[in-house]
Write an enzyme that holds these catalytic residues in place. Structure first.
Site, PDB file in Angstrom:
ATOM      1  N   HIS A 150       0.805  -1.229   0.000  1.00 58.65           N
ATOM      2  CA  HIS A 150       0.000   0.000   0.000  1.00 58.65           C
ATOM      3  C   HIS A 150       0.836   1.276   0.000  1.00 58.65           C
ATOM      4  CE1 HIS A 150       0.960  -0.073   4.273  1.00 58.65           C
ATOM      5  NE2 HIS A 150       0.682   1.210   4.284  1.00 58.65           N
TER       6      HIS A 150
HETATM    7  C1  UD1 Z   1      -2.173   5.339   5.933  1.00 58.69           C
HETATM    8  C2  UD1 Z   1      -0.875   5.827   6.575  1.00 58.69           C
HETATM    9  C3  UD1 Z   1       0.190   4.760   6.464  1.00 58.69           C
HETATM   10  C4  UD1 Z   1      -0.309   3.445   7.014  1.00 58.69           C
HETATM   11  C5  UD1 Z   1      -1.595   3.065   6.286  1.00 58.69           C
HETATM   12  C6  UD1 Z   1      -2.178   1.761   6.716  1.00 58.69           C
HETATM   13  C7  UD1 Z   1      -0.375   8.221   6.417  1.00 58.69           C
HETATM   14  C8  UD1 Z   1       0.433   9.217   5.719  1.00 58.69           C
HETATM   15  N1  UD1 Z   1      -0.362   6.993   5.873  1.00 58.69           N
HETATM   16  O1  UD1 Z   1      -1.931   5.159   4.545  1.00 58.69           O
HETATM   17  O2  UD1 Z   1       1.311   5.163   7.218  1.00 58.69           O
HETATM   18  O3  UD1 Z   1       0.673   2.463   6.819  1.00 58.69           O
HETATM   19  O4  UD1 Z   1      -2.546   4.116   6.518  1.00 58.69           O
HETATM   20  O5  UD1 Z   1      -3.299   1.454   5.930  1.00 58.69           O
HETATM   21  O6  UD1 Z   1      -1.002   8.530   7.410  1.00 58.69           O
HETATM   22  N2  UD1 Z   1      -9.333   4.644   1.819  1.00 58.69           N
HETATM   23  C9  UD1 Z   1     -10.544   4.012   1.783  1.00 58.69           C
HETATM   24  N3  UD1 Z   1     -11.074   3.603   2.965  1.00 58.69           N
HETATM   25  C10 UD1 Z   1     -10.480   3.823   4.158  1.00 58.69           C
HETATM   26  C11 UD1 Z   1      -9.254   4.493   4.168  1.00 58.69           C
HETATM   27  C12 UD1 Z   1      -8.691   4.889   2.983  1.00 58.69           C
HETATM   28  O7  UD1 Z   1     -11.118   3.781   0.728  1.00 58.69           O
HETATM   29  O8  UD1 Z   1     -11.030   3.411   5.193  1.00 58.69           O
HETATM   30  C13 UD1 Z   1      -8.728   5.069   0.548  1.00 58.69           C
HETATM   31  C14 UD1 Z   1      -8.996   6.504   0.208  1.00 58.69           C
HETATM   32  O9  UD1 Z   1      -9.234   6.572  -1.141  1.00 58.69           O
HETATM   33  C15 UD1 Z   1      -7.686   7.187   0.523  1.00 58.69           C
HETATM   34  C16 UD1 Z   1      -6.674   6.084   0.309  1.00 58.69           C
HETATM   35  O10 UD1 Z   1      -7.339   4.874   0.616  1.00 58.69           O
HETATM   36  O11 UD1 Z   1      -7.454   8.299  -0.273  1.00 58.69           O
HETATM   37  C17 UD1 Z   1      -5.475   6.223   1.172  1.00 58.69           C
HETATM   38  O12 UD1 Z   1      -5.835   6.410   2.541  1.00 58.69           O
HETATM   39  P1  UD1 Z   1      -4.932   7.322   3.505  1.00 58.69           P
HETATM   40  O13 UD1 Z   1      -5.483   7.313   4.875  1.00 58.69           O
HETATM   41  O14 UD1 Z   1      -4.693   8.639   2.858  1.00 58.69           O
HETATM   42  O15 UD1 Z   1      -3.536   6.602   3.474  1.00 58.69           O
HETATM   43  P2  UD1 Z   1      -3.122   5.068   3.497  1.00 58.69           P
HETATM   44  O16 UD1 Z   1      -2.556   4.734   2.185  1.00 58.69           O
HETATM   45  O17 UD1 Z   1      -4.203   4.187   4.040  1.00 58.69           O
END
Ligand code: UD1
Length: 406
Positions: free
Chosen positions: A248
């Site tokens: 991820h």
């Molecule tokens: C975040 C953390 C990362 C951690 C990871 C675990 C930061 C910078 N990154 O990354 O350190 O290892 O979480 O998963 O804080 N999304 C969904 N549903 C959710 C959450 C996210 O669909 O419940 C999608 C959204 O489109 C979002 C993307 O995933 O834009 C990324 O989510 P985000 O929280 O920005 O970062 P992660 O890649 O999950």
């Protein structure tokens, strides 16, 4: 003593759960879970609360996704309101996600007292306790780099899993770690490299305390339940005969060329050994945008699933032959269990996992070679790392008690 436990994203939940349960047993502690809403899907958040026997969060900020600045800013704005209303004695942040740094910033910059800010409400129920906490910590130190050196009414901020460094500032998490550790009053580290990094950065030794790896507490708390699961056999996999894949990190999944190559590599590996790949929402979105899903789904030894709950996922970890990942937590869990882990990253903030011989850093060019080495070798010896023992929460509770109560 009112203690906020900040939970935001999937890897945070297994870090706050043992601490929440341990604090609940203490008569002096009132732990309150604050969910920022960074992860909000049922399978990225709610199922973890169920598995880890956590109550519905007391406070939900509902922030959701966004750019880094948006997410960080939204959490700061929403959490500052909560801080002003509830005036906790301590804020505990965990890990390295955007919410970790956002809540730290909001808490350390909380207006000091009524004389300094008209925004600050009356101290409320915990006012007395806070004053005690302040005078206690004030007496202890007067340097600018020591525990709560200010005489403000702001809460103490403690960082659990402090001191980890990848030395790679292109990772958002590294920025979050650096800023959080520079600002927090108490730094609870998981391993000696954490202590060394902080000391090198000029953090006062009095702020640093090695408590161990809190994720191992969750693993041990649920070991029996995890072992009883049959998540692997439900997927027609045999114990010790498959690889578990998670990816991820933006560096692996946000660049179309890299993601394409990665998917082709997975298809190639799955021809040799079965793989199970629970796909993170960020990765799924990018795979779908590039029309790569059909190719993955066509490989019959490549099992794709939605993100799994903690217990099922850990059952897949316990029984896999190797993990192929870019996650921080999985590097640690496999090390603790003595399972080979191939980490698709140029660096790790968890060097102890590499030193123990269970974890190997790889890239797309040497992945096949490293995989062959893992498949032909026996299982590595189960390492023993000081304080990775399921008792980290106990040590943290003692540390809090000393600061706030004794
Ligand atoms: C975040 C953390 C990362 C951690 C990871 C675990 C930061 C910078 N990154 O990354 O350190 O290892 O979480 O998963 O804080 N999304 C969904 N549903 C959710 C959450 C996210 O669909 O419940 C999608 C959204 O489109 C979002 C993307 O995933 O834009 C990324 O989510 P985000 O929280 O920005 O970062 P992660 O890649 O999950």
């Amino acid at each position: 003593m009112l203690i906020h436990l900040i939970a935001a994203a999937r890897p945070n939940f297994m870090k706050i759960a043992p601490l929440y349960h341990a604090l609940k047993k203490e008569s002096w502690a009132k732990p309150v879970i604050v969910h920022t809403g960074q992860h909000y899907d049922l399978n990225m958040s709610d199922v973890f609360f169920q598995d880890l026997q956590l109550p519905t969060p007391d406070i939900h900020l509902g922030v959701g996704s966004g750019s880094h600045a948006e997410q960080t800013g939204q959490v700061m704005i929403a959490y500052e309101k909560i801080l002003l209303e509830s005036r906790p004695d301590m804020v505990i942040v965990v890990g390295d996600v955007n919410s970790t740094v956002a809540c730290t910033l909001a808490a350390v910059k909380l207006p000091a007292n009524e004389a300094q800010s008209s925004l600050v409400p009356s101290p409320g129920a915990t006012g007395q306790a806070k004053l005690r906490a302040q005078s206690k910590t004030k007496d202890k130190t007067n340097s600018t780099n020591s525990i709560n050196s200010t005489n403000s009414a702001r809460p103490l901020v403690a960082h659990l899993e402090a001191g980890l460094r990848s030395f790679d500032r292109s990772m958002p998490e590294e920025i979050n770690r650096l800023v959080t550790d520079a600002l927090a009053d108490i730094l609870w580290t998981p391993s000696p490299d954490g202590d060394e990094n902080l000391i090198r950065e000029g953090v006062a030794r009095s702020k640093i305390q090695r408590v161990g790896n809190i994720m191992i507490d969750s693993l041990e708390m649920l070991r029996e339940t995890i072992e009883k699961q049959n998540a692997f056999s439900e997927l027609n996999l045999k114990a010790g005969d498959y690889g578990l894949v998670t990816l991820h990190r933006p560096s692996n999944v946000d660049d179309p060329q890299i993601l394409n190559k990665l998917c082709q590599a997975l298809i190639g590996i799955a021809k040799q050994v079965p793989l199970v790949f629970p796909i993170h929402p960020r990765t799924r979105k990018n795979i779908e945008n590039l029309d790569l899903m059909a190719g993955l789904a066509n490989e019959k030894q490549l099992i794709i699933s939605e993100p799994l709950n903690y217990i099922k996922f850990m059952n897949l970890v316990f029984n896999c032959r190797f993990a192929l990942t870019d996650s921080g937590g999985i590097q640690e869990e496999t090390t603790y269990l003595g399972i080979p882990c191939l980490t698709l990253r140029p660096n790790t903030e968890r060097p102890v996992t590499v030193e123990q011989g269970t974890n190997k850093l790889c890239n797309l060019d040497n992945l096949t070679e490293n995989l062959q080495a893992v498949l032909s070798a026996g299982r590595p010896a189960k390492p023993k790392i000081e304080f990775w023992d399921g008792r980290t929460a106990e040590r943290v509770v003692q540390s809090i008690k000393k600061l706030l109560v004794d």
